[in-house]
Enzyme design. Structure first.
Site, PDB file in Angstrom:
ATOM      1  N   CYS A 128     -10.277  -4.974  -4.710  1.00  0.00           N
ATOM      2  CA  CYS A 128     -11.077  -5.981  -4.000  1.00  0.00           C
ATOM      3  C   CYS A 128     -12.513  -5.497  -3.807  1.00  0.00           C
ATOM      4  O   CYS A 128     -12.747  -4.319  -3.521  1.00  0.00           O
ATOM      5  CB  CYS A 128     -10.469  -6.264  -2.634  1.00  0.00           C
ATOM      6  SG  CYS A 128      -8.899  -7.112  -2.727  1.00  0.00           S
ATOM      7  N   ASN A 139       0.810  -1.220   0.000  1.00  0.00           N
ATOM      8  CA  ASN A 139       0.000   0.000   0.000  1.00  0.00           C
ATOM      9  C   ASN A 139       0.845   1.272   0.000  1.00  0.00           C
ATOM     10  O   ASN A 139       0.335   2.340  -0.349  1.00  0.00           O
ATOM     11  CB  ASN A 139      -0.982  -0.010   1.174  1.00  0.00           C
ATOM     12  CG  ASN A 139      -2.117  -0.999   0.918  1.00  0.00           C
ATOM     13  OD1 ASN A 139      -2.298  -1.474  -0.211  1.00  0.00           O
ATOM     14  ND2 ASN A 139      -2.869  -1.325   1.964  1.00  0.00           N
ATOM     15  N   ARG A 193      -1.910  -9.987  -6.352  1.00  0.00           N
ATOM     16  CA  ARG A 193      -1.922  -8.521  -6.371  1.00  0.00           C
ATOM     17  C   ARG A 193      -1.133  -7.959  -5.201  1.00  0.00           C
ATOM     18  O   ARG A 193      -0.651  -6.825  -5.276  1.00  0.00           O
ATOM     19  CB  ARG A 193      -3.366  -7.994  -6.296  1.00  0.00           C
ATOM     20  CG  ARG A 193      -4.122  -8.099  -7.606  1.00  0.00           C
ATOM     21  CD  ARG A 193      -5.433  -7.299  -7.558  1.00  0.00           C
ATOM     22  NE  ARG A 193      -5.256  -6.124  -6.736  1.00  0.00           N
ATOM     23  CZ  ARG A 193      -5.950  -5.854  -5.634  1.00  0.00           C
ATOM     24  NH1 ARG A 193      -6.922  -6.614  -5.237  1.00  0.00           N
ATOM     25  NH2 ARG A 193      -5.700  -4.768  -4.933  1.00  0.00           N
TER      26      ARG A 193
END
Ligand code: UD1
Length: 423
Positions: A117, A23, A398
């Protein structure tokens, strides 16, 4: 179609090295668009969200050079477009950072609505509120966000929701704005701090990242010629901590920042699991079933929603009944139906779930419903008796680099197999 096949019943033991934070990486890469020079980002996780972020930068005209799997040099001095390719941006959530970065750099951005997601509604109204406050006009039309501004002018913005994405995005849009921007009620996650540190290392003037208020004094330009190392991934580290707890294992998790995991450490100790913290590593070990525990997910430094499915596996095996309240996303319990196929007793009540602890899980064919759910199902498969096969593993790819290699090095029997589609 690829799937993971796990022969379970393993107690995980050994050392694992944590990579750079997904992230943070997916925000740092678009942030390089703001740099008037060449910069190198190291400790990048080699995952599909990072690879696609680099491809998008190339499509925009940046020169991207890979120096091995975990380091990339980016020269975005001569970008040729402020329109990101929709087929790529729709593949992951963090593509929304291109809006803030391109707006800051070019005063114009066209970016497809983000994918990622399916965790329920994922609005970006707070991002838009921030851009508009800075002077931009933002329109959403035909699946695209079109943002443009004559000038971006610093201002005060109070976020109605604590949002990681909005905090970073507004920060990106305001680094080169005229004057001072103050963002209040911001997210304090380690990756927010990492993006501010990166921008400051390039010459930005951002203060307060990691607190509730961020102050950005706009600067004329950001200089390159710096190498920046991505912060270790607290969610990957937490995933292995919970894998140790669920498998009654003993794992030394290296290259992490233990303070970023204080909340999980406290919860594991409450669950009767042993945790030892060192400067940049954490050992988690136990030989018993975990105790029951109740959890509510919250923004940092609260319990992270991205470690909710993984602790759900440990609690499904706990001694007693536990409750998890999901405080961030409305549909984050889809994995519980998959765990129930493996013998768990979990009642999904929407924003909360009741975990009636059982002693054993049993292998079954299951599907990863999202990224962290996929990681949780791997842990469940390693604990379970018999064979588990996990489909839809593109979700896992991912966000985790070499996940099966890392689990295999800890003793798991896990293979990636390619299966021909029947239809
Ligand atoms: C980021 C993480 C994701 C993590 C989440 C919460 C990335 C790429 N993804 O997602 O893995 O689960 O933080 O830690 O970093 N909200 C609004 N309006 C907005 C923005 C958010 O109402 O404009 C709400 C969301 O619906 C959610 C909450 O705020 O309920 C937090 O969302 P946010 O922190 O923005 O999540 P993301 O940045 O999308």
């Amino acid at each position: 179609m690829e799937k993971l096949v796990i022969k379970g019943g393993t107690r995980l033991e050994g050392n694992v090295v944590i990579g750079g934070a997904k992230n943070a990486a997916v925000a740092l890469l678009p942030a390089t668009l703001l740099v008037d020079g060449i910069c190198t980002i190291s400790n990048l996780p080699y995952i599909s969200d990072v690879k696609i972020s680099c491809k998008i930068l190339e499509e925009l005209g940046a020169k991207v050079t890979w120096n091995g799997k975990n380091e990339v040099t980016i020269d975005a001095r001569n970008i040729s477009s402020s329109q990101a390719p929709i087929d790529m941006t729709s593949k992951f959530r963090a593509s929304y950072y291109l809006i803030g970065a391109l707006l800051g750099r070019c005063h114009h951005a066209i970016v497809g609505l983000p994918g990622g997601c399916n965790l329920g509604a994922r609005p970006i109204d707070q991002h838009i509120k921030g851009f508009e406050a800075l002077g931009a006009t933002v329109e959403i039309c035909e699946g695209k966000i079109n943002a443009h501004a004559k000038d971006l002018i610093g201002t005060s913005i109070y976020l109605d929701k604590v949002s990681v994405g909005a905090t970073i995005n507004v920060m990106l849009a305001s680094v080169l704005a005229k004057g001072t921007t103050i963002i209040e009620n911001v997210a304090k996650e380690p990756h927010v701090v990492d993006v501010a540190n990166f921008l400051n290392s390039m010459g930005a003037d951002i203060r307060g990242a990691g607190t509730d208020l961020i102050k950005i004094n706009g600067v004329e330009r950001l200089n390159g010629n710096t190498t920046y190392s991505v912060v270790p991934d607290q969610i990957e580290a937490g995933t292995f901590m919970l894998a140790a707890a669920a498998t009654k294992g003993n794992i030394l998790i290296k290259n992490c920042i233990p303070e970023h995991l204080d909340c999980l450490t406290a919860k594991l100790i409450e669950m009767g699991v042993n945790v030892e913290t060192f400067n940049d590593s954490i050992r988690v070990y136990t030989d018993k079933r975990p105790n029951k525990a109740n959890i509510t997910t919250m923004p940092y430094p609260g319990y992270p929603t991205d470690l909710q499915p993984q602790i759900g596996v440990a609690l499904s095996l706990a001694d007693g009944t536990s409750i998890i309240n999901e405080g961030i996303w409305e549909s984050r319990f889809q994995y519980t139906a998959e765990l129930n196929k493996m013998g768990a007793h979990i009642i999904d009540q929407g924003r909360s779930a009741i975990f009636q602890g059982i002693t054993d899980l049993y292998g079954a064919p299951v599907a990863a419903t999202d990224l962290r759910a996929g990681a949780a199902l791997i842990i469940a498969g390693i604990v379970a008796h018999g064979e588990t096969s996990i489909t839809n593993i593109y979700h896992i790819d991912r966000g985790y680099e070499n996940i099966e290699d890392k689990f295999r090095s800890l003793g798991a029997n896990i293979q990636r197999v390619i299966e021909e589609d029947i239809f």
